[in-house]
Design a protein around this motif. Structure first.
Motif, PDB file in Angstrom:
ATOM      1  N   HIS A 168      36.352  28.793  44.605  1.00  0.00           N
ATOM      2  CA  HIS A 168      35.346  29.025  43.563  1.00  0.00           C
ATOM      3  C   HIS A 168      35.584  30.390  42.923  1.00  0.00           C
ATOM      4  CE1 HIS A 168      31.407  29.625  41.665  1.00  0.00           C
ATOM      5  NE2 HIS A 168      31.271  28.310  41.727  1.00  0.00           N
ATOM      6  N   SER A 169      35.296  30.495  41.628  1.00  0.00           N
ATOM      7  CA  SER A 169      35.570  31.746  40.905  1.00  0.00           C
ATOM      8  C   SER A 169      34.780  32.928  41.467  1.00  0.00           C
ATOM      9  CB  SER A 169      35.239  31.571  39.417  1.00  0.00           C
ATOM     10  OG  SER A 169      33.865  31.220  39.246  1.00  0.00           O
ATOM     11  N   GLN A 170      33.645  32.655  42.102  1.00  0.00           N
ATOM     12  CA  GLN A 170      32.821  33.743  42.631  1.00  0.00           C
ATOM     13  C   GLN A 170      33.454  34.437  43.830  1.00  0.00           C
ATOM     14  OE1 GLN A 170      29.867  35.202  41.663  1.00  0.00           O
ATOM     15  NE2 GLN A 170      30.146  34.094  39.748  1.00  0.00           N
ATOM     16  N   ARG A 171      34.489  33.821  44.395  1.00  0.00           N
ATOM     17  CA  ARG A 171      35.136  34.471  45.534  1.00  0.00           C
ATOM     18  C   ARG A 171      35.802  35.778  45.128  1.00  0.00           C
ATOM     19  NH1 ARG A 171      40.726  33.392  46.624  1.00  0.00           N
ATOM     20  NH2 ARG A 171      40.230  33.254  48.831  1.00  0.00           N
ATOM     21  N   HIS A 172      36.140  35.935  43.854  1.00  0.00           N
ATOM     22  CA  HIS A 172      36.752  37.186  43.399  1.00  0.00           C
ATOM     23  C   HIS A 172      35.770  38.345  43.508  1.00  0.00           C
ATOM     24  CE1 HIS A 172      40.333  35.149  42.210  1.00  0.00           C
ATOM     25  NE2 HIS A 172      39.757  34.458  41.240  1.00  0.00           N
ATOM     26  N   LEU A 173      34.462  38.074  43.389  1.00  0.00           N
ATOM     27  CA  LEU A 173      33.462  39.125  43.526  1.00  0.00           C
ATOM     28  C   LEU A 173      33.453  39.679  44.950  1.00  0.00           C
ATOM     29  CD1 LEU A 173      31.145  40.748  42.300  1.00  0.00           C
ATOM     30  CD2 LEU A 173      29.608  38.861  42.866  1.00  0.00           C
ATOM     31  N   SER A 174      33.376  38.793  45.935  1.00  0.00           N
ATOM     32  CA  SER A 174      33.415  39.248  47.326  1.00  0.00           C
ATOM     33  C   SER A 174      34.779  39.813  47.684  1.00  0.00           C
ATOM     34  CB  SER A 174      33.043  38.102  48.271  1.00  0.00           C
ATOM     35  OG  SER A 174      33.904  36.998  48.086  1.00  0.00           O
ATOM     36  N   VAL A 220      38.044  44.698  49.253  1.00  0.00           N
ATOM     37  CA  VAL A 220      39.086  45.722  49.095  1.00  0.00           C
ATOM     38  C   VAL A 220      38.486  47.113  49.199  1.00  0.00           C
ATOM     39  CG1 VAL A 220      40.747  46.712  47.478  1.00  0.00           C
ATOM     40  CG2 VAL A 220      40.571  44.222  47.718  1.00  0.00           C
ATOM     41  N   TRP A 221      37.394  47.352  48.476  1.00  0.00           N
ATOM     42  CA  TRP A 221      36.764  48.673  48.511  1.00  0.00           C
ATOM     43  C   TRP A 221      36.176  48.992  49.884  1.00  0.00           C
ATOM     44  CZ3 TRP A 221      35.617  52.476  44.643  1.00  0.00           C
ATOM     45  CH2 TRP A 221      36.303  52.280  43.446  1.00  0.00           C
ATOM     46  N   SER A 222      35.603  47.989  50.526  1.00  0.00           N
ATOM     47  CA  SER A 222      35.043  48.205  51.859  1.00  0.00           C
ATOM     48  C   SER A 222      36.148  48.505  52.859  1.00  0.00           C
ATOM     49  CB  SER A 222      34.254  46.972  52.310  1.00  0.00           C
ATOM     50  OG  SER A 222      33.146  46.750  51.475  1.00  0.00           O
ATOM     51  N   GLY A 223      37.307  47.894  52.664  1.00  0.00           N
ATOM     52  CA  GLY A 223      38.443  48.167  53.543  1.00  0.00           C
ATOM     53  C   GLY A 223      38.915  49.605  53.431  1.00  0.00           C
ATOM     54  N   VAL A 224      38.907  50.138  52.205  1.00  0.00           N
ATOM     55  CA  VAL A 224      39.314  51.534  52.018  1.00  0.00           C
ATOM     56  C   VAL A 224      38.299  52.478  52.664  1.00  0.00           C
ATOM     57  CG1 VAL A 224      39.758  53.340  50.316  1.00  0.00           C
ATOM     58  CG2 VAL A 224      40.582  51.009  49.903  1.00  0.00           C
ATOM     59  N   GLY A 262      31.717  48.564  39.602  1.00  0.00           N
ATOM     60  CA  GLY A 262      32.055  47.157  39.746  1.00  0.00           C
ATOM     61  C   GLY A 262      33.279  46.859  40.581  1.00  0.00           C
ATOM     62  N   TRP A 263      33.616  47.698  41.525  1.00  0.00           N
ATOM     63  CA  TRP A 263      34.716  47.481  42.482  1.00  0.00           C
ATOM     64  C   TRP A 263      36.024  47.023  41.800  1.00  0.00           C
ATOM     65  CZ3 TRP A 263      30.003  44.735  43.121  1.00  0.00           C
ATOM     66  CH2 TRP A 263      29.117  45.319  44.032  1.00  0.00           C
ATOM     67  N   PRO A 264      36.557  47.787  40.872  1.00  0.00           N
ATOM     68  CA  PRO A 264      37.782  47.341  40.197  1.00  0.00           C
ATOM     69  C   PRO A 264      38.972  47.294  41.154  1.00  0.00           C
ATOM     70  CG  PRO A 264      37.315  49.627  39.645  1.00  0.00           C
ATOM     71  CD  PRO A 264      36.128  49.119  40.417  1.00  0.00           C
ATOM     72  N   VAL A 265      39.788  46.273  41.012  1.00  0.00           N
ATOM     73  CA  VAL A 265      41.032  46.138  41.786  1.00  0.00           C
ATOM     74  C   VAL A 265      42.137  45.717  40.822  1.00  0.00           C
ATOM     75  CG1 VAL A 265      39.860  45.538  43.932  1.00  0.00           C
ATOM     76  CG2 VAL A 265      40.540  43.726  42.354  1.00  0.00           C
ATOM     77  N   PRO A 266      43.402  46.001  41.143  1.00  0.00           N
ATOM     78  CA  PRO A 266      44.508  45.626  40.267  1.00  0.00           C
ATOM     79  C   PRO A 266      44.510  44.122  39.971  1.00  0.00           C
ATOM     80  CG  PRO A 266      45.250  47.144  41.969  1.00  0.00           C
ATOM     81  CD  PRO A 266      43.852  46.771  42.318  1.00  0.00           C
ATOM     82  N   ARG A 267      44.816  43.798  38.738  1.00  0.00           N
ATOM     83  CA  ARG A 267      44.944  42.435  38.214  1.00  0.00           C
ATOM     84  C   ARG A 267      43.602  41.720  38.031  1.00  0.00           C
ATOM     85  NH1 ARG A 267      49.961  39.193  40.746  1.00  0.00           N
ATOM     86  NH2 ARG A 267      48.294  38.558  42.185  1.00  0.00           N
TER      87      ARG A 267
END
Length: 399
Positions: free
Chosen positions: A138-144, A149-153, A187-192
């Motif tokens: 589902h497209s909403q998985r990109h939000l989590s 990624v940010w929580s991992g950092v 908004g938790w930006p990540v590459p791509r």
């Protein structure tokens, strides 16, 4: 098929938008967590010393971490369906992790630092990993996924801080908090994938508003708890009785000031806003400000109960006067979010609290507390007079 299974976890148009019993169960853990934070603040204030600013900063970091956990959980249950077993599993996990954090608060900068950090990281990473997997394609998985990624950092700094000494721990955890809060703001930006705009969160206005209201009640209830515990462990002298009555009156006034119109119509304001998620995100920061003000006020009034005739030093003034002032600042912003304006009574009350510090600081602690209560009473009376004989004001959020 995978998309349909993932979509089942999202809130639909039907069903109740009220908070569930499991969410209220989660709040019980935060009642306990708040008492631990307040007790740390009370110990800091009563102990004093040259390390007081550092110790207060340490406690603030713990409060901000707890707020981050609660607010993201509230947003998750407003975005996802809390009646679904996978979302309930997320909430139960958050509940236990919050309990671990709460019991670790008193010695978080001592032997229990790693358990506090581990509880926080487990909640943040666990929620994101679980939802990313459960949402399938589902497209909403990109939000989590972005949050993951940010929580991992930030987890590196949280866990690393739990393994080092006190002062280094504060630095590591401060960096971790900055990462987490900046992620929320941008908004938790990540590459791509880029960043998630506020509109990516499809929130349920009634539910999110109710969660903020409930958490405010929790903070006010914790204020009564702290005052009651402080009073019950002391001699029942006349001055202490006056301080207890004053603490209760202040709690009621804060409740009244919060719920008079803005707090009671928040759900309607969110529902009518052009961008409900933007208003909800803004309300997160205003409620954080008000909650911090309530917690600080609770500490100040507990000190006033234990030492009603005590001397008013800078720290005690900051607690007894600064706590309510901080609440009024947040409440003023909250009023603007809901109605697009700020009442004159808020500005006058805040001005009186600030300008009255030189006079109030000359009084014993009980006198200072009563003076603050008088200002809050004037604010509540002004609200009642302004609303008398007029139809209830409808929300008109500029957001």
């Amino acid at each position: 098929m995978a998309d349909e299974r993932g979509a089942e976890l999202l809130r639909g148009g039907g069903g109740s938008h009220r908070a569930t019993f499991l969410e209220l169960f989660l709040d019980v853990v935060f009642v306990f967590a708040f008492t631990r934070v307040s007790q740390r603040l009370i110990d800091d204030v009563t102990a004093g010393g040259g390390r007081l600013p550092l110790e207060l900063t340490q406690t603030l970091v713990l409060l901000l971490a707890l707020w981050m956990v609660w607010s993201l959980t509230a947003w998750a249950t407003s975005h996802y369906d809390p009646e679904r077993p996978p979302i309930q599993a997320v909430m139960v996990g958050s509940m236990f992790g919050s309990l671990v954090m709460a019991v670790s608060v008193p010695a978080a900068y001592g032997p229990h630092g790693l358990s506090f950090a581990a509880g926080y990281v487990a909640i943040q990473l666990g929620r994101s990993i679980y939802l990313t997997v459960a949402l399938r394609r589902h497209s909403q998985r990109h939000l989590s996924g972005r949050i993951l990624v940010w929580s991992g950092v930030s987890a590196v700094f949280w866990l690393g801080g739990g393994l080092v000494g006190d002062d280094a721990r504060l630095l590591c955890w401060a960096v971790a908090l900055v990462i987490d809060y900046v992620g929320v703001v941008i908004g938790w930006p990540v590459p791509r994938l880029g960043r998630a705009a506020a509109t990516a969160w499809t929130v349920t206005g009634e539910h999110l508003a109710e969660r903020y209201q409930q958490f405010t009640i929790i903070a006010l209830g914790e204020m009564i708890f702290v005052a009651g515990v402080g009073f019950s462990g002391s001699d029942f002298t006349l001055l202490r009785w006056i301080a207890l009555v004053d603490a209760f009156a202040t709690t009621v006034l804060l409740w009244r000031i919060y719920f008079h119109r803005a707090g009671s119509v928040l759900a309607e304001a969110v529902a009518q806003a052009r961008q409900p998620a933007r208003l909800g995100q803004s309300a997160t920061w205003t409620h954080l400000t008000m909650i911090a003000g309530i917690v600080t006020t609770a500490v100040g009034y507990e000190v006033a109960i234990s030492e009603p005739g005590g001397h008013a030093d800078v720290v005690r003034v900051a607690a007894i006067v600064g706590g309510p002032a901080l609440f009024v600042v947040g409440r003023s912003r909250f009023e603007y979010e809901v109605f697009g304006r700020v009442s004159l009574s808020r500005l006058v009350g805040l001005l009186l609290l600030v300008l009255g510090v030189p006079l109030l600081s000359r009084l014993p602690l009980i006198g200072m507390a009563v003076g603050v209560t008088a200002v809050l009473t004037g604010m509540a009376v002004a609200d009642a007079l302004r609303a008398r004989g007029r139809p209830p004001e409808r929300p008109a959020s500029p957001m």
